[in-house]
Design a protein around this motif. Structure first.
Motif, PDB file in Angstrom:
ATOM      1  N   ASP A  57       0.813  -1.218   0.000  1.00  0.00           N
ATOM      2  CA  ASP A  57       0.000   0.000   0.000  1.00  0.00           C
ATOM      3  C   ASP A  57       0.848   1.270   0.000  1.00  0.00           C
ATOM      4  O   ASP A  57       1.773   1.408   0.792  1.00  0.00           O
ATOM      5  N   MET A  58       0.529   2.186  -0.878  1.00  0.00           N
ATOM      6  CA  MET A  58       1.191   3.473  -1.032  1.00  0.00           C
ATOM      7  C   MET A  58       2.638   3.353  -1.530  1.00  0.00           C
ATOM      8  O   MET A  58       3.361   4.337  -1.589  1.00  0.00           O
ATOM      9  N   THR A  59       3.028   2.133  -1.881  1.00  0.00           N
ATOM     10  CA  THR A  59       4.350   1.940  -2.474  1.00  0.00           C
ATOM     11  C   THR A  59       4.162   1.435  -3.907  1.00  0.00           C
ATOM     12  O   THR A  59       4.568   2.085  -4.858  1.00  0.00           O
ATOM     13  N   LEU A  60       3.482   0.277  -4.057  1.00  0.00           N
ATOM     14  CA  LEU A  60       3.224  -0.246  -5.400  1.00  0.00           C
ATOM     15  C   LEU A  60       1.903   0.273  -5.951  1.00  0.00           C
ATOM     16  O   LEU A  60       1.766   0.467  -7.153  1.00  0.00           O
ATOM     17  N   VAL A  61       0.919   0.450  -5.062  1.00  0.00           N
ATOM     18  CA  VAL A  61      -0.386   0.983  -5.514  1.00  0.00           C
ATOM     19  C   VAL A  61      -0.835   2.121  -4.604  1.00  0.00           C
ATOM     20  O   VAL A  61      -0.442   2.198  -3.438  1.00  0.00           O
ATOM     21  N   ASN A  62      -1.661   2.992  -5.159  1.00  0.00           N
ATOM     22  CA  ASN A  62      -2.187   4.129  -4.411  1.00  0.00           C
ATOM     23  C   ASN A  62      -3.530   3.760  -3.779  1.00  0.00           C
ATOM     24  O   ASN A  62      -4.575   3.858  -4.413  1.00  0.00           O
ATOM     25  N   SER A  63      -3.468   3.331  -2.513  1.00  0.00           N
ATOM     26  CA  SER A  63      -4.689   2.981  -1.797  1.00  0.00           C
ATOM     27  C   SER A  63      -5.052   4.071  -0.793  1.00  0.00           C
ATOM     28  O   SER A  63      -5.719   3.818   0.203  1.00  0.00           O
ATOM     29  N   GLY A  64      -4.595   5.285  -1.091  1.00  0.00           N
ATOM     30  CA  GLY A  64      -4.830   6.418  -0.189  1.00  0.00           C
ATOM     31  C   GLY A  64      -6.301   6.626   0.151  1.00  0.00           C
ATOM     32  O   GLY A  64      -6.641   6.994   1.274  1.00  0.00           O
ATOM     33  N   ALA A  65      -7.193   6.349  -0.810  1.00  0.00           N
ATOM     34  CA  ALA A  65      -8.632   6.540  -0.580  1.00  0.00           C
ATOM     35  C   ALA A  65      -9.164   5.588   0.489  1.00  0.00           C
ATOM     36  O   ALA A  65     -10.217   5.822   1.077  1.00  0.00           O
ATOM     37  N   LEU A  66      -8.450   4.495   0.736  1.00  0.00           N
ATOM     38  CA  LEU A  66      -8.906   3.503   1.720  1.00  0.00           C
ATOM     39  C   LEU A  66      -8.114   3.560   3.026  1.00  0.00           C
ATOM     40  O   LEU A  66      -8.322   2.727   3.919  1.00  0.00           O
ATOM     41  N   SER A  67      -7.203   4.540   3.151  1.00  0.00           N
ATOM     42  CA  SER A  67      -6.263   4.494   4.280  1.00  0.00           C
ATOM     43  C   SER A  67      -6.975   4.595   5.636  1.00  0.00           C
ATOM     44  O   SER A  67      -6.591   3.919   6.584  1.00  0.00           O
ATOM     45  N   ILE A  68      -8.027   5.412   5.721  1.00  0.00           N
ATOM     46  CA  ILE A  68      -8.740   5.540   7.003  1.00  0.00           C
ATOM     47  C   ILE A  68      -9.444   4.231   7.345  1.00  0.00           C
ATOM     48  O   ILE A  68      -9.375   3.737   8.464  1.00  0.00           O
ATOM     49  N   LEU A  69     -10.077   3.627   6.344  1.00  0.00           N
ATOM     50  CA  LEU A  69     -10.773   2.344   6.556  1.00  0.00           C
ATOM     51  C   LEU A  69      -9.786   1.233   6.911  1.00  0.00           C
ATOM     52  O   LEU A  69     -10.054   0.396   7.772  1.00  0.00           O
ATOM     53  N   ARG A  70      -8.630   1.246   6.268  1.00  0.00           N
ATOM     54  CA  ARG A  70      -7.633   0.207   6.535  1.00  0.00           C
ATOM     55  C   ARG A  70      -7.062   0.359   7.944  1.00  0.00           C
ATOM     56  O   ARG A  70      -6.883  -0.607   8.668  1.00  0.00           O
ATOM     57  N   ARG A  71      -6.792   1.609   8.324  1.00  0.00           N
ATOM     58  CA  ARG A  71      -6.231   1.840   9.658  1.00  0.00           C
ATOM     59  C   ARG A  71      -7.222   1.428  10.746  1.00  0.00           C
ATOM     60  O   ARG A  71      -6.859   0.916  11.785  1.00  0.00           O
ATOM     61  N   ALA A  72      -8.498   1.669  10.483  1.00  0.00           N
ATOM     62  CA  ALA A  72      -9.526   1.285  11.457  1.00  0.00           C
ATOM     63  C   ALA A  72      -9.894  -0.195  11.342  1.00  0.00           C
ATOM     64  O   ALA A  72     -10.760  -0.686  12.059  1.00  0.00           O
ATOM     65  N   GLN A  73      -9.236  -0.895  10.447  1.00  0.00           N
ATOM     66  CA  GLN A  73      -9.450  -2.325  10.184  1.00  0.00           C
ATOM     67  C   GLN A  73     -10.918  -2.640   9.861  1.00  0.00           C
ATOM     68  O   GLN A  73     -11.463  -3.657  10.277  1.00  0.00           O
ATOM     69  N   LEU A  74     -11.546  -1.734   9.131  1.00  0.00           N
ATOM     70  CA  LEU A  74     -12.937  -1.952   8.682  1.00  0.00           C
ATOM     71  C   LEU A  74     -12.887  -2.691   7.341  1.00  0.00           C
ATOM     72  O   LEU A  74     -13.151  -2.127   6.280  1.00  0.00           O
ATOM     73  N   TRP A  75     -12.508  -3.971   7.416  1.00  0.00           N
ATOM     74  CA  TRP A  75     -12.180  -4.707   6.193  1.00  0.00           C
ATOM     75  C   TRP A  75     -13.394  -4.968   5.305  1.00  0.00           C
ATOM     76  O   TRP A  75     -13.251  -5.104   4.089  1.00  0.00           O
ATOM     77  N   ASN A  76     -14.614  -5.054   5.887  1.00  0.00           N
ATOM     78  CA  ASN A  76     -15.800  -5.207   5.041  1.00  0.00           C
ATOM     79  C   ASN A  76     -15.994  -3.995   4.141  1.00  0.00           C
ATOM     80  O   ASN A  76     -16.356  -4.120   2.969  1.00  0.00           O
TER      81      ASN A  76
ATOM     82  N   ALA B 207       5.228   2.659 -14.244  1.00  0.00           N
ATOM     83  CA  ALA B 207       4.261   2.671 -13.151  1.00  0.00           C
ATOM     84  C   ALA B 207       4.824   1.815 -12.024  1.00  0.00           C
ATOM     85  O   ALA B 207       5.315   0.707 -12.283  1.00  0.00           O
ATOM     86  N   PRO B 208       4.779   2.303 -10.775  1.00  0.00           N
ATOM     87  CA  PRO B 208       5.384   1.543  -9.672  1.00  0.00           C
ATOM     88  C   PRO B 208       4.943   0.077  -9.604  1.00  0.00           C
ATOM     89  O   PRO B 208       5.755  -0.797  -9.322  1.00  0.00           O
ATOM     90  N   HIS B 209       3.656  -0.233  -9.919  1.00  0.00           N
ATOM     91  CA  HIS B 209       3.223  -1.630  -9.797  1.00  0.00           C
ATOM     92  C   HIS B 209       3.855  -2.542 -10.851  1.00  0.00           C
ATOM     93  O   HIS B 209       3.756  -3.764 -10.765  1.00  0.00           O
ATOM     94  N   ASP B 210       4.499  -1.944 -11.859  1.00  0.00           N
ATOM     95  CA  ASP B 210       5.212  -2.749 -12.864  1.00  0.00           C
ATOM     96  C   ASP B 210       6.658  -3.040 -12.470  1.00  0.00           C
ATOM     97  O   ASP B 210       7.333  -3.846 -13.132  1.00  0.00           O
ATOM     98  N   LEU B 211       7.156  -2.389 -11.416  1.00  0.00           N
ATOM     99  CA  LEU B 211       8.563  -2.571 -11.024  1.00  0.00           C
ATOM    100  C   LEU B 211       8.894  -4.031 -10.688  1.00  0.00           C
ATOM    101  O   LEU B 211       9.926  -4.544 -11.143  1.00  0.00           O
ATOM    102  N   PRO B 212       8.040  -4.740  -9.890  1.00  0.00           N
ATOM    103  CA  PRO B 212       8.373  -6.141  -9.593  1.00  0.00           C
ATOM    104  C   PRO B 212       8.544  -6.986 -10.851  1.00  0.00           C
ATOM    105  O   PRO B 212       9.487  -7.770 -10.963  1.00  0.00           O
ATOM    106  N   LYS B 213       7.666  -6.782 -11.827  1.00  0.00           N
ATOM    107  CA  LYS B 213       7.738  -7.546 -13.078  1.00  0.00           C
ATOM    108  C   LYS B 213       9.066  -7.276 -13.805  1.00  0.00           C
ATOM    109  O   LYS B 213       9.740  -8.199 -14.250  1.00  0.00           O
ATOM    110  N   LEU B 214       9.442  -5.989 -13.875  1.00  0.00           N
ATOM    111  CA  LEU B 214      10.668  -5.618 -14.589  1.00  0.00           C
ATOM    112  C   LEU B 214      11.912  -6.116 -13.860  1.00  0.00           C
ATOM    113  O   LEU B 214      12.889  -6.521 -14.483  1.00  0.00           O
ATOM    114  N   LEU B 215      11.875  -6.088 -12.521  1.00  0.00           N
ATOM    115  CA  LEU B 215      13.022  -6.576 -11.748  1.00  0.00           C
ATOM    116  C   LEU B 215      13.179  -8.093 -11.913  1.00  0.00           C
ATOM    117  O   LEU B 215      14.287  -8.609 -12.027  1.00  0.00           O
TER     118      LEU B 215
END
Ligand SMILES: [Zn+2]
Length: 411
Positions: free
Chosen positions: A10-29, A48-56
Motif C-alpha cells: 500500500d502506497m508503495t506499489l499501488v495508491n490505496s490512499g482513498a482507503l487508508s482511514i478504513l484500513r487503519r480502522a481495520q474496517l475490512w468489510n 508505473a510503480p506496480h510494474d517494477l516487480p515484473k521488470l526486476l
C-alpha cells in the motif's frame, strides 16, 4: 548480479490512499466494498510503480511482497494490477508486524536467502525503514506516495528514490545515497531527487544526509557524521562538505538562492566552521549565487542550549542573531550543520525576513535521526511500540494491544 527486492504494497506499489482511514480502522468489510478506489500511481520515470516487480524479475532479481494487510486484500490487489512476485507475506503469516523484522525474515526464509545489505526493502513508511534496519537489509524509501516528508526525514531510509526507474539501475546503487554521505565516503555521486533529504516544509529545510547520535550503532560507520563532528574543530573535511553544498545548493527543488549565509559562530568562538566549506562550495555553485559569510551575527551566548528541549530552545534563542544587511527581497539559503529541533533555523529565518529577505530556505549538512530500538514485550514477546496517551505522554505499549496483551512500560 542477482539481488532480492522486497516491496511494501500500500502506497508503495499501488495508491490505496482513498482507503487508508478504513484500513487503519481495520474496517475490512468496507475496504472490500471499495476496492475499486485503489489506483495505480502515475508512471514515475516512464514506469508505473506496480510494474517494477515484473521488470526486476525480468532482469533476473527475486521479488517479494511484504504487507501488513490481510492475505485476501493483498491477493485481490496483486491480481487487479498483475503484480509479479516470488513470495507474498501478509498480516496473518507472522505474529509480529512491521517495524518488527519478522515479516521480512519470513519472506527471506521462503525465498531461501539470508539477510544482507544486497537485499532491499522498498516502502513509503518509517515502519518499513525500521523493519529493514532490524532485519539487516538496505532500506529504500520512495517519494511518489508521500504527502509530507518530515516524518520520513527523522528516520530516513538508506536510499530515497523519487523515480521508480532508478530501481532498475542496480549497478549504480552505491551512488544513489544522500550527497553528503556519498561524497564523504569517497564514492561517486549520482544527482537525482533523493540526493537531498527534505526535513521540514515551513521553512523549507534540507539535509545532505543523516546524522546518527553517538549511541546509535550506525554512528561509527557514517563518514558524514565523522565529517560533521570534525568540522566543529578543524577543516579536514571542509572541502568535501563544500563540494556537497556546492553541488546541491544551487538547485533545491528548482529553487535557486541569491545569497548563501551560514549560521554564525557564538561570540565566544572565533572560528567560523563554514568559511572553508563555502570557499569550496563557490566553485560548484552557479555564478549568480553569492556567499556572505557575515550575513548573520550571533550577538547573544546561549548557555546549555544542547540540553534544552524544543520549547526551551525557542525561548532561549530569541534575540541571539542579528544582520547588518538589508536583503532587498532577495532569496537566501541558510547553511547549518545538524538539523534537530529547528529552533536555530527558525530564529535565523525570522531575523533575515525582518531585514527584507525574500524566501529563506535552509540547507543542513545532516538531519538528526531517531534511534531504532527493538523492544520485546516481556509478557507476550510481541514487539512494543512507542505510543502516546490522551495527555500527550509517550510510553511503550505492546503491539498486541488491545486484543492479546495490555502490557505497557514507561519510556
Ligand atoms: Zn505483550
Amino acid at each position: 548480479m542477482s539481488k532480492v527486492f522486497l516491496f511494501d504494497l500500500d502506497m508503495t506499489l499501488v495508491n490505496s490512499g482513498a482507503l487508508s482511514i478504513l484500513r487503519r480502522a481495520q474496517l475490512w468489510n468496507q475496504v472490500k466494498a471499495n476496492l475499486h478506489l485503489v489506483k495505480s500511481f502515475p508512471p514515475s520515470g516512464q514506469i508505473a510503480p506496480h510494474d517494477l516487480p515484473k521488470l526486476l524479475r525480468k532482469a533476473g532479481h527475486k521479488v517479494g511482497i511484504v504487507t501488513s494487510s490481510p492475505k485476501w486484500y493483498a491477493e485481490e490487489i496483486i491480481k487487479a494490477f498483475a503484480i509479479e512476485h516470488d513470495v507474498l507475506i501478509s498480516h496473518g503469516d507472522t505474529t509480529n508486524h512491521k517495524p518488527d523484522p519478522e515479516p521480512l525474515n519470513a519472506a527471506l526464509k521462503a525465498l531461501g536467502v539470508g539477510a544482507s545489505k544486497e537485499v532491499y526493502y522498498v516502502g513509503d513508511d518509517v515502519a518499513d525503514t525500521e523493519a529493514a534496519y532490524h532485519a539487516g537489509l538496505t532500506s529504500i524509501g520512495i517519494g511518489w506516495g508521500l504527502l509530507t516528508f518530515s516524518a520520513v526525514a527523522s528516520a530516513a531510509p538508506d536510499l530515497f528514490l523519487g523515480d521508480g526507474s532508478l530501481l532498475l539501475r542496480t549497478g549504480e546503487f552505491d551512488g544513489f545515497g544522500y550527497a553528503g554521505e556519498v561524497l564523504t565516503s569517497g564514492r561517486s555521486f549520482v544527482d537525482h531527487w533523493g540526493t537531498i533529504l527534505r526535513c521540514e516544509s515551513d521553512p523549507q529545510v534540507y539535509a545532505l544526509g543523516r546524522y546518527f547520535t553517538a549511541s546509535d550503532p550506525r554512528h561509527g560507520a557514517s563518514a558524514l557524521c565523522t565529517a560533521v563532528l570534525s568540522l566543529k574543530n578543524n577543516d579536514t573535511h571542509a572541502e568535501i562538505l563544500g563540494q556537497a553544498v556546492g553541488r546541491t545548493g544551487g538547485n533545491l527543488d528548482g529553487w535557486r538562492p541569491r545569497y548563501i549565509v551560514p549560521v554564525p559562530p557564538k561570540p565566544s568562538q572565533n572560528r567560523n566552521r563554514f568559511e572553508k566549506v563555502l570557499v569550496t562550495a563557490k566553485q560548484y555553485l552557479p555564478e549568480s549565487v553569492n556567499i556572505l559569510v557575515d550575513g548573520l551575527k550571533c550577538v547573544k551566548e546561549v548557555a546549555g542550549y544542547k540540553q534544552m528541549n524544543g520549547g526551551e530552545r525557542q525561548e532561549a534563542i530569541k534575540g541571539a542573531f542579528a544582520t547588518g544587511y538589508n536583503w532587498h527581497g532577495n532569496d537566501v539559503l541558510l547553511l547549518d550543520d545538524v538539523y534537530t529541533t529547528g529552533e536555530t533555523v527558525k530564529e535565523c529565518v525570522r531575523v533575515l525576513k525582518a531585514s527584507g529577505a525574500g524566501e529563506v530556505r535552509c540547507l543542513t549538512l545532516a538531519g538528526d535521526q531517531r534511534a531504532f530500538i527493538h523492544k520485546q514485550c516481556p509478557s507476550c514477546h510481541r514487539s512494543m511500540k512507542i505510543r502516546t496517551n490522551s495527555q500527550g505522554q509517550k510510553f511503550w505499549g505492546c503491539s498486541g494491544y488491545p486484543h492479546y496483551c495490555q502490557n505497557t512500560e514507561n519510556l
